[in-house]
Scaffold this active site. Structure first.
Site, PDB file in Angstrom:
ATOM      1  N   ASP A  27     -23.427  84.060 -17.518  1.00 44.40           N
ATOM      2  CA  ASP A  27     -23.234  82.597 -18.011  1.00 44.40           C
ATOM      3  C   ASP A  27     -23.389  81.672 -16.936  1.00 44.40           C
ATOM      4  O   ASP A  27     -23.151  80.482 -17.169  1.00 44.40           O
ATOM      5  CB  ASP A  27     -21.635  82.471 -18.560  1.00 44.40           C
ATOM      6  CG  ASP A  27     -20.623  82.671 -17.297  1.00 44.40           C
ATOM      7  OD1 ASP A  27     -21.036  83.035 -16.288  1.00 44.40           O
ATOM      8  OD2 ASP A  27     -19.382  82.352 -17.770  1.00 44.40           O
TER       9      ASP A  27
ATOM     10  N   GLU B 100      -2.755  72.506   2.519  1.00 42.27           N
ATOM     11  CA  GLU B 100      -3.844  71.626   2.556  1.00 42.27           C
ATOM     12  C   GLU B 100      -3.201  70.188   2.865  1.00 42.27           C
ATOM     13  O   GLU B 100      -2.628  69.567   2.104  1.00 42.27           O
ATOM     14  CB  GLU B 100      -4.583  71.364   1.419  1.00 42.27           C
ATOM     15  CG  GLU B 100      -5.940  70.480   1.698  1.00 42.27           C
ATOM     16  CD  GLU B 100      -6.454  69.850   0.446  1.00 42.27           C
ATOM     17  OE1 GLU B 100      -7.474  69.506   0.573  1.00 42.27           O
ATOM     18  OE2 GLU B 100      -5.828  69.783  -0.585  1.00 42.27           O
TER      19      GLU B 100
ATOM     20  N   ASP C  93     -21.964  85.827 -10.381  1.00 41.49           N
ATOM     21  CA  ASP C  93     -21.672  85.869 -11.439  1.00 41.49           C
ATOM     22  C   ASP C  93     -22.169  87.307 -12.162  1.00 41.49           C
ATOM     23  O   ASP C  93     -22.751  88.019 -11.561  1.00 41.49           O
ATOM     24  CB  ASP C  93     -22.579  84.838 -12.205  1.00 41.49           C
ATOM     25  CG  ASP C  93     -22.604  85.045 -13.739  1.00 41.49           C
ATOM     26  OD1 ASP C  93     -21.455  85.351 -14.317  1.00 41.49           O
ATOM     27  OD2 ASP C  93     -23.677  84.487 -14.405  1.00 41.49           O
TER      28      ASP C  93
ATOM     29  N   ASP D  38     -17.299  84.701 -11.049  1.00 43.77           N
ATOM     30  CA  ASP D  38     -16.239  85.217 -11.958  1.00 43.77           C
ATOM     31  C   ASP D  38     -15.655  86.080 -11.010  1.00 43.77           C
ATOM     32  O   ASP D  38     -16.194  86.820  -9.943  1.00 43.77           O
ATOM     33  CB  ASP D  38     -16.602  85.453 -13.322  1.00 43.77           C
ATOM     34  CG  ASP D  38     -17.956  86.596 -13.120  1.00 43.77           C
ATOM     35  OD1 ASP D  38     -18.050  87.471 -12.416  1.00 43.77           O
ATOM     36  OD2 ASP D  38     -18.683  86.225 -14.026  1.00 43.77           O
TER      37      ASP D  38
ATOM     38  N   ASP E 111      -2.787  73.154  -2.589  1.00 42.29           N
ATOM     39  CA  ASP E 111      -3.540  72.179  -2.614  1.00 42.29           C
ATOM     40  C   ASP E 111      -2.472  70.493  -2.256  1.00 42.29           C
ATOM     41  O   ASP E 111      -1.530  70.490  -2.855  1.00 42.29           O
ATOM     42  CB  ASP E 111      -4.091  71.924  -4.104  1.00 42.29           C
ATOM     43  CG  ASP E 111      -5.199  71.068  -4.194  1.00 42.29           C
ATOM     44  OD1 ASP E 111      -6.076  71.069  -3.716  1.00 42.29           O
ATOM     45  OD2 ASP E 111      -4.755  69.909  -5.054  1.00 42.29           O
TER      46      ASP E 111
ATOM     47  N   HIS F 228     -14.796  73.306   0.597  1.00 42.89           N
ATOM     48  CA  HIS F 228     -15.547  72.858  -1.068  1.00 42.89           C
ATOM     49  C   HIS F 228     -15.572  71.633  -1.047  1.00 42.89           C
ATOM     50  O   HIS F 228     -16.072  71.101  -2.273  1.00 42.89           O
ATOM     51  CB  HIS F 228     -14.772  73.761  -2.124  1.00 42.89           C
ATOM     52  CG  HIS F 228     -13.380  73.228  -2.253  1.00 42.89           C
ATOM     53  ND1 HIS F 228     -12.402  73.517  -1.277  1.00 42.89           N
ATOM     54  CD2 HIS F 228     -12.883  72.622  -2.864  1.00 42.89           C
ATOM     55  CE1 HIS F 228     -11.371  73.072  -1.529  1.00 42.89           C
ATOM     56  NE2 HIS F 228     -11.509  72.563  -2.832  1.00 42.89           N
ATOM     57  N   ASP F 229     -14.886  70.663   0.034  1.00 44.60           N
ATOM     58  CA  ASP F 229     -14.672  69.029  -0.236  1.00 44.60           C
ATOM     59  C   ASP F 229     -15.671  68.468   0.834  1.00 44.60           C
ATOM     60  O   ASP F 229     -15.792  67.231   0.628  1.00 44.60           O
ATOM     61  CB  ASP F 229     -13.283  68.809  -0.051  1.00 44.60           C
ATOM     62  CG  ASP F 229     -12.382  69.307  -1.121  1.00 44.60           C
ATOM     63  OD1 ASP F 229     -12.651  69.428  -2.403  1.00 44.60           O
ATOM     64  OD2 ASP F 229     -11.098  69.744  -0.874  1.00 44.60           O
TER      65      ASP F 229
ATOM     66  N   ASP G  55      -5.241  79.975  -4.710  1.00 44.60           N
ATOM     67  CA  ASP G  55      -4.967  78.491  -4.612  1.00 44.60           C
ATOM     68  C   ASP G  55      -3.970  78.002  -5.380  1.00 44.60           C
ATOM     69  O   ASP G  55      -3.877  78.307  -6.657  1.00 44.60           O
ATOM     70  CB  ASP G  55      -6.171  77.784  -4.912  1.00 44.60           C
ATOM     71  CG  ASP G  55      -6.581  76.577  -4.027  1.00 44.60           C
ATOM     72  OD1 ASP G  55      -5.708  75.671  -3.989  1.00 44.60           O
ATOM     73  OD2 ASP G  55      -7.787  76.458  -3.549  1.00 44.60           O
TER      74      ASP G  55
HETATM   75  C1  NOJ Z   1      -8.042  69.195  -2.991  1.00 40.35           C
HETATM   76  C2  NOJ Z   1      -9.131  70.046  -3.344  1.00 40.35           C
HETATM   77  O1  NOJ Z   1      -9.456  70.662  -2.293  1.00 40.35           O
HETATM   78  C3  NOJ Z   1      -9.928  69.151  -4.231  1.00 40.35           C
HETATM   79  O2  NOJ Z   1     -11.083  70.009  -4.264  1.00 40.35           O
HETATM   80  C4  NOJ Z   1      -9.675  68.584  -5.355  1.00 40.35           C
HETATM   81  O3  NOJ Z   1     -10.318  67.934  -5.964  1.00 40.35           O
HETATM   82  C5  NOJ Z   1      -8.176  67.816  -5.014  1.00 40.35           C
HETATM   83  N1  NOJ Z   1      -7.242  68.563  -4.050  1.00 40.35           N
HETATM   84  C6  NOJ Z   1      -7.284  67.681  -6.195  1.00 40.35           C
HETATM   85  O4  NOJ Z   1      -6.642  69.116  -6.644  1.00 40.35           O
HETATM   86 MG    MG Z   2     -19.679  84.444 -15.065  1.00 43.21          MG
END
Ligand code: NOJ
Ligand code: MG
Length: 533
Positions: free
Chosen positions: A25, A263, A21, A29, A200, A324-325, A98
């Site tokens: 905030d 993806e 950051d 960023d 995505d 991240h998932d 992305d």
């Molecule tokens: C895959 C992404 O990696 C995930 O984080 C997202 O929630 C879903 N697609 C929907 O865009």
């Molecule tokens: Mg920030």
């Protein structure tokens, strides 16, 4: 033929809310990312993939895009982006954005126009249907985040489709106007200089004509997440998607030397079709098998062999250890094996993608229920599906908030941030960070490790060992990984007798290597054969 940058290089994923950051905030960023480029240079990666930075109501933290050609004020401005791009390029780093083509935000002007009236010029930009004859949603499709994939719109008296949140309506990719608008967004960023896109849910773009019900999933058990009640037979992976991937590829190639990463969560034989059917598809359909495979030598050897065999001619492999998932690798395999996993990721044939924080060995961060942010968790709580635990702020040093922010971080830091942070790991020769730097430097110094061929070696009696040869021209290296908790003796092939250790995941031991190699528990080693005249 010399390798392209995206073949020889290593991709590093930044989750922008959580990297650095710059304005207090509590949310990372673009200026923050720019201020931390030195970390990525000293780590030794080649390309940064940044999760979405577009204007967004943040219902799904940026995967709900309200404008494909701008930057969300929380992340900065277009000129901050240009500055980051220039700064990255001047350090030899590529930037991959992305791209979220399957759905927009429900606040995107296109959707607002589409839902205004049945006669709206953009009505057909999304997927609208009447209720089923007996009432209720048009079919049985389930959102990936649980519940029906259809949302009723009172004003116009129809349902619209959303594969994810209702705030993420699916675009209608059968509509040529949608295709053109989305291709224009790609061109906008390519012209600005971005080096590629991670696309995505690429396999979701086209749905079967007539939108038939999906079949029930016989393997469904409560607790798996509601989406698994049905098999996504008609809602994903339709043959027509390949022409769309092909068009995206044509656009990317028109700008020269760019990369498209798709993806795609599919079994290998269907995944590899995304390299291209009839025309070229994406350069790298993400290969998530290391995230899902059981962590043992035999299972991993099978995964590698099957994947290598399934690759089409000219298809370049790639490997992912975390994102991240999905739960962090250190949580999935434990701290000791996470070091072995890092060596595996960075010595397999193909482009590796490394997730921010994994280079520090970050584990699962428990999120108190009052601080849960992820809609996935909020919609189906308690099943362990939430993604906040892998999206926590990057710990940089031992100063307040680990140097991530001067404000209040949007998610809690890892509990051990005072020790597990970039600055302190940089001082510790045995840290995960130093191991990653060593692996990446070794990879850069030895083309066999990046672009070389790979041959799996027979395990013999050492059943917990995964071993393979990497070879490029005269250069021949051997990688041996002990996935077990017992010492293992590995018989070496003749060419590797008398090798020297280039790198061990454990503290170096001056061992002389003859015809066999003794691996300590959870030890991985890269060997180079002696020079023979
Ligand atoms: C895959 C992404 O990696 C995930 O984080 C997202 O929630 C879903 N697609 C929907 O865009
Ligand atoms: Mg920030």
């Amino acid at each position: 033929m010399s390798a392209a940058w995206w073949q020889g290089g290593v991709v590093y994923q930044v989750y922008p809310r959580s990297f650095q950051d710059s304005d207090g905030d509590g949310i990372g960023d673009l200026r923050g990312i720019e201020s931390r480029l030195e970390h990525l240079v000293s780590l030794g990666i080649d390309a940064i993939w940044i999760s979405p930075i577009y204007p967004s109501p943040m219902a799904d933290f940026g995967y709900d895009v309200a404008d494909y050609c701008d930057v969300d004020p929380r992340f900065g401005t277009l000129s901050d982006f240009d500055s980051l791009l220039a700064a990255a390029h001047s350090r030899g780093l590529k930037i991959i954005l992305d791209f979220v083509p399957n759905h927009s935000s429900s606040q995107h002007p296109w959707f607002l126009e589409s839902k205004r009236a049945r006669t709206s010029a953009k009505r057909d930009w999304y997927v609208w249907r009447d209720a089923a004859s007996g009432g209720g949603p048009p079919n049985n499709w389930i959102s990936d985040f649980g519940g029906s994939a259809w949302e009723w719109d009172e004003t116009t008296g129809q349902y619209y489709l959303h594969a994810f949140l209702k705030e993420q309506p699916d675009l209608n990719w059968r509509n040529p106007a949608v295709q053109q608008a989305m291709y224009d967004a790609l061109r906008f960023w390519f012209a600005r200089g971005v080096d590629g896109f991670r696309i995505d849910v690429l396999w979701h773009l086209i749905k079967a004509e007539g939108l038939p019900d999906n079949p029930p999933n016989p393997a469904y058990r409560p607790g798996m997440g509601e989406m698994h009640r049905v098999l996504q037979l008609h809602s994903t992976d339709q043959p027509e998607v390949h022409a769309i991937a092909g068009e995206m590829r044509r656009i990317a190639d028109g700008f020269g030397d760019r990369v498209l990463i798709g993806e795609i969560y599919l079994p290998v034989e269907r995944l590899v079709r995304y390299y291209g059917v009839e025309t070229l598809g994406v350069h790298l359909p993400f290969n998530f098998q290391l995230v899902d495979a059981p962590w043992n030598a035999r299972a991993l050897a099978a995964v590698i062999a099957e994947y290598e065999a399934a690759l089409p001619c000219g298809g370049w492999p790639n490997w992912v250890l975390g994102n991240h998932d999905r739960p962090r690798v250190a949580e999935r395999v434990g701290e000791a094996q996470a070091r072995v996993a890092a060596m595996l990721l960075l010595t397999l044939r193909g482009t590796p993608t490394l997730y921010y924080g994994d280079e520090l060995g970050l584990g699962r961060v428990e999120i108190p229920s009052a601080r849960v942010q992820d809609p996935r968790e909020l919609r189906e709580p308690g099943l362990g599906l939430g993604r906040d635990p892998v999206r926590t702020p990057m710990p940089w040093d031992a100063s307040a908030n680990a140097g991530f922010t001067t404000g209040a971080p949007w998610l809690p830091l890892n509990g051990d941030w005072a020790e597990r942070n970039v600055a302190s790991e940089a001082r510790d020769a045995r840290s995960m960070l130093v191991l990653h730097r060593q692996l990446l430097a070794l990879r850069r110094a030895h083309p066999a490790l990046s672009v070389g061929d790979l041959t799996l070696l027979e395990p013999g009696d050492a059943t917990d060992v995964l071993a393979y040869e990497r070879r490029h021209g005269d250069q021949r290296l051997l990688v041996a990984l002990n996935l077990g908790a017992m010492p293992q003796s590995v018989a070496l092939p003749g060419w590797a007798h008398g090798s020297k250790v280039l790198l061990s995941t454990l503290e170096a031991e001056v061992a002389s290597i003859g015809e066999s190699l003794l691996l300590r528990p959870a030890e991985g080693i890269v060997l180079a054969p002696p020079c023979r005249p």
